[in-house]
Design a protein around this motif. Structure first.
Motif, short mmCIF file in Angstrom:
data_model
loop_
_atom_site.label_atom_id
_atom_site.label_comp_id
_atom_site.label_asym_id
_atom_site.label_seq_id
_atom_site.Cartn_x
_atom_site.Cartn_y
_atom_site.Cartn_z
N ALA A 1 0.77 -1.13 0.05
CA ALA A 1 -0.12 -0.19 0.03
C ALA A 1 0.93 1.29 0.05
N THR A 2 2.15 1.16 0.30
CA THR A 2 3.06 2.36 0.37
C THR A 2 4.33 2.08 -0.55
N LYS A 3 3.92 1.72 -1.95
CA LYS A 3 4.79 1.72 -2.94
C LYS A 3 5.08 3.06 -3.30
N THR A 4 6.55 3.48 -3.42
CA THR A 4 6.64 5.03 -3.83
C THR A 4 7.55 5.01 -5.01
N THR A 5 7.88 6.02 -5.50
CA THR A 5 8.91 6.38 -6.70
C THR A 5 9.40 7.56 -6.40
N ASN A 6 10.75 7.64 -6.83
CA ASN A 6 11.39 8.80 -6.66
C ASN A 6 11.23 9.84 -7.97
N ALA A 7 10.63 9.27 -9.00
CA ALA A 7 10.42 9.95 -10.24
C ALA A 7 9.69 11.30 -10.25
N VAL A 8 10.35 12.03 -10.91
CA VAL A 8 9.79 13.73 -11.11
C VAL A 8 8.63 13.44 -12.21
N ASP A 9 7.51 14.16 -11.47
CA ASP A 9 6.43 14.24 -12.55
C ASP A 9 6.73 15.31 -13.48
N LYS A 10 6.58 15.03 -14.95
CA LYS A 10 6.93 15.69 -15.86
C LYS A 10 6.06 17.03 -15.91
N ARG A 11 4.88 16.79 -15.57
CA ARG A 11 3.97 17.98 -15.79
C ARG A 11 4.45 19.26 -14.58
N SER A 12 5.13 18.96 -13.59
CA SER A 12 5.66 19.93 -12.46
C SER A 12 6.71 20.71 -13.10
N LEU A 13 7.22 20.57 -14.27
CA LEU A 13 8.39 21.22 -14.92
C LEU A 13 7.70 22.77 -15.65
N VAL A 14 8.54 23.63 -15.44
CA VAL A 14 8.15 24.88 -16.04
C VAL A 14 8.81 25.08 -17.44
N ASN A 15 8.21 25.46 -18.66
CA ASN A 15 9.00 25.68 -19.72
C ASN A 15 9.78 27.14 -19.71
N SER A 16 10.70 27.53 -20.53
CA SER A 16 11.36 28.77 -20.31
C SER A 16 10.59 29.99 -20.50
N ASP A 17 9.48 29.98 -21.32
CA ASP A 17 8.58 31.24 -21.19
C ASP A 17 8.08 31.42 -19.89
N GLN A 18 7.43 30.28 -19.43
CA GLN A 18 6.61 30.36 -18.02
C GLN A 18 7.84 30.71 -17.02
N ALA A 19 9.07 30.22 -17.08
CA ALA A 19 10.21 30.78 -16.02
C ALA A 19 10.40 32.27 -16.24
N ALA A 20 10.60 32.68 -17.47
CA ALA A 20 10.74 34.14 -17.69
C ALA A 20 9.65 34.90 -17.09
N ALA A 21 8.39 34.59 -17.46
CA ALA A 21 7.27 35.34 -17.13
C ALA A 21 7.27 35.44 -15.53
N LEU A 22 7.40 34.40 -14.90
CA LEU A 22 7.23 34.06 -13.23
C LEU A 22 8.44 35.05 -12.45
N LEU A 23 9.75 34.89 -13.13
CA LEU A 23 10.63 35.62 -12.59
C LEU A 23 10.66 37.18 -12.71
N ASP A 24 10.04 37.59 -13.91
CA ASP A 24 9.82 39.07 -14.20
C ASP A 24 8.59 39.56 -13.27
N TRP A 25 7.53 38.63 -12.93
CA TRP A 25 6.39 39.13 -12.03
C TRP A 25 7.07 39.25 -10.54
N VAL A 26 8.12 38.49 -10.37
CA VAL A 26 8.53 38.51 -8.90
C VAL A 26 9.49 39.63 -8.78
N ARG A 27 10.22 40.12 -9.76
CA ARG A 27 10.91 41.30 -9.81
C ARG A 27 10.28 42.33 -9.78
#
Length: 310
Positions: free
Chosen positions: A72-98
């Motif tokens: 019942a507690t089988k786990t995986t270390n693999a990262v969910d690909k959906r959690s990654l941000v693309n370069s456009d999203q990263a640029a927009a997020l960092l600019d908003w924070v700035r």
């Protein structure tokens, strides 16, 4: 505690044991806890049981063994690909924070360091100005270098000997005193140079500080990142796993290094991981290399054709 606790003999009752295990696996709102949490809770309880056996309080470990506890507690270390941000999203997020009115530039430098160099958040908040080697402004090579040697995870006042929220530790999974260096993109060089100048920081100062010069609080970091996601991302993307955790910025950088063809051994060294852990964690996120792999396989050739034998 004695008045409100069951006697140790309760561990001899299977129903009581099952009740405890259900409680370990359940959140306060009745939902099932995450797989990693369930696994960790049971591991801790097993340690307590072994201690009780050594102290002759219990004769045997009452917890069920084998598939009954692990299936019942089988786990995986693999990262969910959906959690990654693309370069456009990263640029927009960092600019908003700035452009954030309160501490925006300071937080922008912090998030940019996570994005370009991939340290763990608790490693980034522990960095000092002297841990950053900036090139001469007139140099053609404008790559900087970060020295990572300490982590200050946020563990809470009640869990530290000093009564402070953060606890200073060595690097995760590394020997005492071990360090690592990570190259910083020229874009990060410009950001950090400006950040150090604007804040008037000296070599021994924390690179990223809270408003009163203390360690940058995790609550401030998480609140700023959540606000940026909500302001920049479309509603359905905000509701998705995309960049949901601050740690996903590190996942994005390590995946990008691998996708850009940086050898896994080098990525593991920069990230502070072992190669097996790195590959197990990010193998599902590596893409864009299939065309090149097909060309290699095709170049290797097929079986030679043989004439028909009558």
């Amino acid at each position: 505690m004695e008045r409100n606790s069951l006697p140790v003999s309760a561990w001899e009752e299977p129903d009581k044991v099952d009740e405890v295990l259900r409680a370990l696996d359940t959140l306060l709102d009745g939902r099932q806890a995450a797989a990693w949490s369930r696994k960790r809770h049971r591991r801790i309880l097993n340690v307590a049981m072994k201690h009780a056996i050594r102290r002759r309080i219990l004769r045997a470990n009452p917890l069920p063994k084998g598939k009954e506890t692990t299936a019942a507690t089988k786990t995986t270390n693999a990262v969910d690909k959906r959690s990654l941000v693309n370069s456009d999203q990263a640029a927009a997020l960092l600019d908003w924070v700035r452009r954030r009115p309160r501490g925006g530039k300071r937080l922008h430098a912090f998030f940019a360091t996570l994005y370009y160099c991939g340290p763990r958040p608790e490693e980034a908040v522990a960095m000092r100005v002297e841990d950053v080697t900036l090139p001469d402004p007139d140099s053609r090579d404008q790559w900087c270098e970060l020295l990572i040697h300490t982590a200050t995870p946020e563990v809470g006042k009640q869990w530290t000997d000093t009564g402070k929220i953060h606890e200073e530790r060595d690097l995760k999974g590394r020997a005492e005193g071990e360090t690592r260096t990570v190259p910083g993109h020229p874009a990060l060089t410009r950001i950090l140079r400006r950040h150090i100048e604007d804040e008037g920081l000296r070599p021994g100062d924390l690179l990223f500080q809270g408003e009163k010069g203390s360690v940058l609080a995790g609550s401030v970091i998480r609140r700023a990142w959540r606000s940026a996601r909500q302001a920049v991302l479309l509603a359905h993307v905000f509701a998705s796993p995309t960049g949901k955790r601050v740690y996903d910025i590190r996942h994005t950088r390590l995946t990008k290094w691998l996708n850009d063809g940086i050898p896994p051994a080098q990525v593991a060294d920069w990230a502070g991981n072992s190669v097996p852990v790195l590959l197990a964690t990010y193998a599902r996120c590596v893409d864009g290399q299939l065309p090149d792999l097909k060309r290699r396989l095709e170049a290797a050739g097929d079986l030679p054709e043989r004439p028909d034998v009558g």
